[in-house]
Scaffold this motif. Structure first.
Motif, PDB file in Angstrom:
ATOM      1  N   UNK A  76       4.571   0.948  10.990  1.00 31.74           N
ATOM      2  CA  UNK A  76       5.837   2.129  11.872  1.00 31.74           C
ATOM      3  C   UNK A  76       6.819   1.085  11.202  1.00 31.74           C
ATOM      4  N   UNK A  77       7.131   0.511  11.460  1.00 33.57           N
ATOM      5  CA  UNK A  77       8.158  -1.159  11.688  1.00 33.57           C
ATOM      6  C   UNK A  77       9.045  -1.079  10.662  1.00 33.57           C
ATOM      7  N   UNK A  78       7.994  -0.664   9.420  1.00 34.79           N
ATOM      8  CA  UNK A  78       8.804  -1.293   8.165  1.00 34.79           C
ATOM      9  C   UNK A  78       8.004  -1.479   7.245  1.00 34.79           C
ATOM     10  N   UNK A  79       6.341  -1.773   8.000  1.00 33.29           N
ATOM     11  CA  UNK A  79       6.133  -2.969   6.513  1.00 33.29           C
ATOM     12  C   UNK A  79       5.554  -2.236   5.297  1.00 33.29           C
ATOM     13  N   UNK A  80       5.217  -2.458   4.400  1.00 32.59           N
ATOM     14  CA  UNK A  80       4.453  -2.226   2.758  1.00 32.59           C
ATOM     15  C   UNK A  80       2.923  -1.622   3.155  1.00 32.59           C
ATOM     16  N   UNK A  81       3.422  -0.529   2.910  1.00 39.21           N
ATOM     17  CA  UNK A  81       1.468   0.069   2.635  1.00 39.21           C
ATOM     18  C   UNK A  81       0.894  -0.750   1.432  1.00 39.21           C
ATOM     19  N   UNK A  82       1.560   0.060  -0.039  1.00 36.85           N
ATOM     20  CA  UNK A  82       1.075  -0.991  -1.489  1.00 36.85           C
ATOM     21  C   UNK A  82       0.397  -2.112  -1.172  1.00 36.85           C
ATOM     22  N   UNK A  83       1.490  -2.501  -0.541  1.00 43.10           N
ATOM     23  CA  UNK A  83       1.782  -4.156  -0.619  1.00 43.10           C
ATOM     24  C   UNK A  83       0.760  -4.766  -0.065  1.00 43.10           C
ATOM     25  N   UNK A  84       0.379  -4.347   1.318  1.00 45.57           N
ATOM     26  CA  UNK A  84      -0.305  -4.503   1.927  1.00 45.57           C
ATOM     27  C   UNK A  84      -2.131  -4.366   1.153  1.00 45.57           C
ATOM     28  N   UNK A  85      -2.035  -2.736   0.776  1.00 52.35           N
ATOM     29  CA  UNK A  85      -3.384  -2.509  -0.052  1.00 52.35           C
ATOM     30  C   UNK A  85      -3.883  -3.968  -1.311  1.00 52.35           C
ATOM     31  N   UNK A  86      -2.127  -3.854  -1.985  1.00 51.13           N
ATOM     32  CA  UNK A  86      -2.397  -5.026  -3.180  1.00 51.13           C
ATOM     33  C   UNK A  86      -3.037  -6.220  -2.721  1.00 51.13           C
ATOM     34  N   UNK A  87      -2.515  -7.207  -1.715  1.00 51.18           N
ATOM     35  CA  UNK A  87      -2.878  -8.002  -0.757  1.00 51.18           C
ATOM     36  C   UNK A  87      -3.943  -8.570  -0.378  1.00 51.18           C
ATOM     37  N   UNK A  88      -4.350  -7.121   0.011  1.00 53.89           N
ATOM     38  CA  UNK A  88      -5.970  -6.664   0.239  1.00 53.89           C
ATOM     39  C   UNK A  88      -7.076  -7.729  -0.450  1.00 53.89           C
ATOM     40  N   UNK A  89      -6.567  -6.662  -1.901  1.00 55.63           N
ATOM     41  CA  UNK A  89      -7.789  -6.578  -2.852  1.00 55.63           C
ATOM     42  C   UNK A  89      -7.634  -8.143  -3.657  1.00 55.63           C
ATOM     43  N   UNK A  90      -7.379  -9.173  -3.079  1.00 60.87           N
ATOM     44  CA  UNK A  90      -7.739 -10.159  -3.296  1.00 60.87           C
ATOM     45  C   UNK A  90      -9.114 -10.630  -2.796  1.00 60.87           C
ATOM     46  N   UNK A  91      -9.045 -10.521  -1.741  1.00 58.90           N
ATOM     47  CA  UNK A  91     -10.187 -10.416  -0.811  1.00 58.90           C
ATOM     48  C   UNK A  91     -11.622 -10.749  -1.804  1.00 58.90           C
TER      49      UNK A  91
END
Length: 287
Positions: free
Chosen positions: A23-38
């Motif tokens: 909500x404060x400006x974090x990038x949801x698509x970036x979050x999704x892509x980075x979490x795929x590294x797991x």
């Protein structure tokens, strides 16, 4: 220096934190892509939505897991914002740390016989998962430190060495997402330091397999050792072990709102609703 202030007047949990950071400006698509590294992205789906809590529009973050992804989403299954990680003695601690309000069809009874599609992972498995993902040093260090804090608390309460702690639901996919996701977004938002308000744990009692325990639950209280706690009259468990670890590990100072010029504000929704109290986490980022 960019400071993040956790204004946790209604407690905090993993999903509330991620919701607030998005909500404060974090990038949801970036979050999704980075979490795929797991390399566990076949086990979950991420969902975000806008909800209104007592007049405040906030971001709700959900991790939809395994067999929940293919069920008819007809029944709201409210886990509350609570967790009783490992509070089940020798009985396998099938307790809900996901702090998420999933919609799905199975009934939730207390013998925990249903198959949640969760993977129970040992502390060492989670460490390996994070270390092999190839994150930046900052993200890896934040995530590992948070899991270590939870693992040490569980180990102490149950008399188990850290390496042998089985995280059960704390190590389930959603909690890994919440902790690693928080680290990813803090880095992406360029935060240099974190401060927090004193942490309210709530009051009253919670029902867990071995009986009725006072709030905060033993694991949450152990994680918050040394962290200033705030009094709350709300008869509810406001802070989960995951939320407690975020405040205990990432914040370096606790107190009232620091002197800073606010550049962004975010509200992350919890799963609970109170008559006169918004169940949201507010974060403020500024210089």
């Amino acid at each position: 220096m960019k400071i993040l202030y956790l204004d946790c007047f209604s407690g905090l949990s993993g999903d509330m934190t991620i919701g607030a950071l998005l909500d404060a400006g974090g990038d949801f698509e970036h979050l999704e892509e980075e979490l795929k590294k797991l390399q566990i992205d076949d086990e979950y789906e991420l969902k975000i939505s806008k909800v209104v809590k007592n007049g405040i529009t906030s971001t709700k973050f959900d991790v939809v897991l395994g067999n929940e992804m293919i069920q008819d989403h007809t029944h709201t299954h409210d886990h509350g914002d609570y967790v009783h990680a490992g509070e089940h003695g020798d009985h396998e601690a099938h307790v809900h740390t996901h702090d998420h309000e999933h919609s799905h069809t199975h009934t939730h009874d207390h013998d925990h016989s249903h198959n949640h599609g969760h993977h129970h992972r040992a502390y060492r498995d989670i460490v390996q998962l994070i270390e092999q993902a190839g994150y930046s040093e900052k993200v890896e260090e934040m995530a590992l430190n948070m899991f270590k804090k939870i693992g040490e608390a569980e180990g102490k309460i149950h008399g188990v060495p850290l390496a042998d702690v089985h995280f059960h639901e704390v190590g389930a996919v959603d909690s890994i997402i919440d902790i690693v996701g928080t680290a990813i977004l803090i880095e992406q938002l360029g935060v240099d330091g974190i401060k927090s308000a004193p942490v309210p744990t709530g009051s009253g009692h919670i029902h867990i397999d071995h009986g009725v325990y006072p709030v905060p639950a033993p694991a949450t209280l152990e994680i918050l050792r040394g962290v200033p706690l705030a009094k709350s009259e709300l008869k509810s468990e406001l802070t989960t072990p995951t939320g407690a670890a975020i405040a205990a590990v990432l914040a370096t100072e606790y107190g009232t709102f620091p002197a800073m010029s606010v550049t962004s504000i975010g509200y992350g929704a919890g799963t609970k609703s109170f008559p006169n109290h918004p169940n949201v986490l507010r974060v403020m980022i500024g210089e």
